[in-house]
Scaffold this motif. Structure first.
Motif, mmCIF file in Angstrom:
data_model
loop_
_atom_site.group_PDB
_atom_site.id
_atom_site.type_symbol
_atom_site.label_atom_id
_atom_site.label_comp_id
_atom_site.label_asym_id
_atom_site.label_seq_id
_atom_site.Cartn_x
_atom_site.Cartn_y
_atom_site.Cartn_z
ATOM 1 N N ALA A 124 0.836 -1.289 0.078
ATOM 2 C CA ALA A 124 -0.053 0.132 0.180
ATOM 3 C C ALA A 124 1.193 1.177 0.056
ATOM 4 N N ALA A 169 1.952 2.261 -3.297
ATOM 5 C CA ALA A 169 0.767 2.395 -4.257
ATOM 6 C C ALA A 169 0.747 3.850 -5.006
ATOM 7 N N THR A 199 -5.965 -0.057 -7.553
ATOM 8 C CA THR A 199 -6.648 0.301 -6.204
ATOM 9 C C THR A 199 -6.501 -1.208 -5.701
ATOM 10 N N PRO A 200 -6.995 -0.735 -4.368
ATOM 11 C CA PRO A 200 -6.667 -2.189 -3.318
ATOM 12 C C PRO A 200 -7.653 -3.638 -4.068
ATOM 13 N N ARG A 201 -6.473 -4.749 -3.397
ATOM 14 C CA ARG A 201 -7.253 -6.091 -3.704
ATOM 15 C C ARG A 201 -6.125 -6.672 -2.677
ATOM 16 N N THR A 202 -7.093 -7.719 -2.820
ATOM 17 C CA THR A 202 -6.418 -8.474 -1.294
ATOM 18 C C THR A 202 -5.515 -9.760 -2.478
#
Length: 489
Positions: free
Chosen positions: A423, A426, A468-471
């Motif tokens: 993060a 990013a 975009t955040p993703r697991t």
């Protein structure tokens, strides 16, 4: 290259002098208007006072005549009393003796139809000794007069005899309205106003000049400090005054601009250093390979050496093309005439034609409808290819492209199942020559410029590119303005 305003020879160059001249000119116009108004108002009021004085004298004379008293010739206001049936004036005074009225009256005889008090204009004759330069003389000029009539029968026989008129005579009293006082007062006031105005203009110009001089001292200090900023020492900053006025805003803006220039210069130096480093790596490998081959030609595997040289040359070519594209994007060169591009069709075509390496990696495209955007189709293809190239270097098994229409936007995502991006990095991954893991990018052909170019191309087309955040893995989201679909045939 600096743009300068055209100079006018008659216009002062100094801001202080210009401001002082402008203030003095504005004050001159205002004072001129005030002076004009004062002149006319004062003249009108002075004339009104002269008229009131003449009327007061008129009624005083009428009262004396009705009592059968001949008015005294000593008077400050010129007057004359004429009667019907009489050749000479009944009485006169206040300078009317200049006309020698003993032989004939100067004012017109009373008409048959007598009226109440009136104001009229009478042209007085010039006597033999008339001097036009004598402002106190009423001879030879046209003057306003106020008149009042005493009708026949208002006087008794004794009163008429005392006045030297017949009992049935009608009398008219003329009193001259003297404008001399009004004119003298107006002239004197004009002279005073002129002198006061000139002195006031000088004081206003001087005060404005020195006030602007004091106000511009911080600007001069800012100029001196700004002039000391050089490419070798860009850290100098302007002192921000604590007063909170416009100079504070100017100093803050200059400091912000200097900081941006400093940051841009630092980025430029870092970019040049990184570009030199990136170019040096394949050049070093290529040169070492060729030197070894030339030194030991009999022991050299020439096909392998040529393969290595070709691979490094391709890296140099790709890096050079990326650098040239970034240089063109940095100059904000206008794009060619925009075309209507279907991003769904572009993504589908790239999915079918993209050369995947041997292995379990798959590339799919998920879209529901055409997605049209305005722009350069080649640049859109370069943007999407860079995203897919980045995903292909990091994906473990799968890369998925999705295209959706969301209101006024087109949302295109490229998602891979690789290790993902922390993060805190990013935004850093969109910087030039940034690699989070050299082992997974350098050896597989990455230059660290793909994502930077992709974001610049997105901005060039009024869009955005974000992570975009993703697991699982990394997902890049491209948002572009949606264009209306083309009309059908």
């Amino acid at each position: 290259m600096t743009a300068t305003e055209p100079r006018h020879r008659c216009w002062p160059r100094s801001v202080r002098a210009r401001t002082a001249l402008a203030a003095a000119s504005t004050a001159a116009v205002i004072l001129l208007g005030i002076g004009w108004w004062l002149h006319h108002d004062l003249y009108h009021r002075s004339t009104q006072i002269a008229e009131d004085q003449a009327k007061e004298q008129l009624w005083s004379l009428c009262d004396q005549l009705r009592e059968g008293v001949v008015p005294d010739s000593t008077s400050t206001v010129p007057y004359e009393v004429v009667a019907t049936g009489r050749r000479t004036a009944v009485a006169y005074g206040g300078g009317m003796d200049d006309f020698d009225p003993g032989t004939h009256h100067v004012m017109p005889a009373p008409p048959k139809a007598l009226r109440a008090e009136i104001i009229t204009t009478v042209r007085l004759p010039a006597n033999p000794g008339y001097d036009p330069s004598d402002k106190l003389s009423v001879a030879g000029g046209t003057h306003q007069v106020v008149t009042a009539d005493i009708r026949a029968g208002e006087l008794s026989s004794a009163e008429a005899a005392a006045l030297g008129v017949t009992a049935d005579a009608a009398l008219r009293v003329y009193v001259v309205v003297l404008p001399n006082t009004a004119e003298a007062i107006a002239t004197t006031t004009d002279h005073l106003l002129l002198r006061a105005g000139l002195v006031g203009l000088v004081l206003i110009a001087a005060a404005t000049y020195f006030a602007v001089r004091v106000a511009l001292r911080p600007v001069e200090a800012i100029r001196v400090l700004t002039a000391s900023v050089t490419a070798h020492d860009p850290r100098e900053r302007v002192t921000v005054p604590a007063t909170g006025h416009e100079i504070t805003a100017l100093a803050t803006t200059i400091n912000t601009t200097l900081q941006r220039l400093d940051d841009a210069a630092a980025r430029q130096r870092r970019f040049v250093a990184d570009a030199a480093h990136e170019l040096r790596s394949p050049l070093t490998t290529l040169l070492a390979s060729l030197e070894v081959a030339l030194a030991y030609p009999e022991r050299t595997d020439w096909p392998a050496a040529a393969t290595t040289a070709a691979r490094q040359t391709r890296r140099l070519q790709a890096l050079t093309e990326d650098l040239l594209l970034l240089a063109r994007l940095d100059t904000r060169t206008p794009a060619a005439g925009p075309e209507l591009v279907d991003l769904t069709a572009l993504a589908s075509r790239l999915t079918e034609q993209y050369p995947l390496a041997d292995g379990p990696l798959t590339l799919t495209c998920d879209s529901t409808a055409p997605a049209h955007a305005q722009g350069d189709p080649n640049e859109y293809e370069r943007l999407l290819r860079n995203l897919v190239d980045n995903a292909a270097r990091h994906a473990a098994h799968r890369i998925q492209i999705t295209v959706r229409n969301q209101d006024a936007w087109i949302v295109l995502t490229v998602h891979d199942d690789g290790p993902g991006v922390p993060a805190e990095d990013a935004e850093r991954i969109f910087e030039r020559f940034v690699r989070l893991d050299d082992a997974r990018s350098r050896d597989r052909g990455g230059t660290g410029l793909g994502l930077a170019i992709a974001r610049d191309l997105a901005h060039r087309h009024r869009g955005t590119l974000t992570l975009t955040p993703r697991t699982l893995g990394a997902c890049f989201e491209l948002r572009l303005p949606r264009a209306p679909a083309p009309a059908g045939p």
